[in-house]
Design a protein around this motif. Structure first.
Motif: not given
Length: 123
Positions: A64-74, A52-62
């Motif tokens: 094989v190794t980890s079922p826990v999602p990682v949330r990124y903002t920037g 949104i504009g220049r703001t980025v957000s995403f979720t990373k899901r591995y």
């Protein structure tokens, strides 16, 4: 709105230890998806996010190794070749990250290392 489509080379820090990654994103409108390959034991992950504009957000899901999602903002730079921000896994873990367009190809490097290991075990 920033366009994130393409290849990115980045680093994230956990407990002051850097981990490099390569990302490939495909953007449609304000949403994007893609994959990230970490240059450590965590391996490949799928990504879904939005800009949104220049703001980025995403979720990373591995995969094989980890079922826990990682949330990124920037924030994405004005010339759209650099982004930086924070990542978190729930309330327990967090750190900083950054990425630049282009750079070294970690996927090719990983494939080369895997081929070398395979040839060594077969001899």
């Amino acid at each position: 709105m920033a366009d994130l489509s393409g290849n990115w080379l980045g680093t994230y820090w956990q407990d002051d230890i850097p981990s490099r990654f390569e990302a490939t994103f495909v953007q449609s409108g304000n949403t994007f998806s893609g994959s990230i390959l970490d240059d450590n034991y965590l391996g490949e992950a799928q990504v879904n996010g939005e800009v949104i504009g220049r703001t980025v957000s995403f979720t990373k899901r591995y995969l094989v190794t980890s079922p826990v999602p990682v949330r990124y903002t920037g924030i994405v730079s004005e010339n759209e070749d650099y982004m930086q921000g924070k990542w978190n896994i729930g309330l327990q873990y967090s750190g900083l990250w950054e990425a630049r367009r282009g750079g070294e190809n970690l996927i090719v490097d990983l494939q080369t290392r895997l081929e070398q290991q395979t040839s060594l075990t077969m001899t």
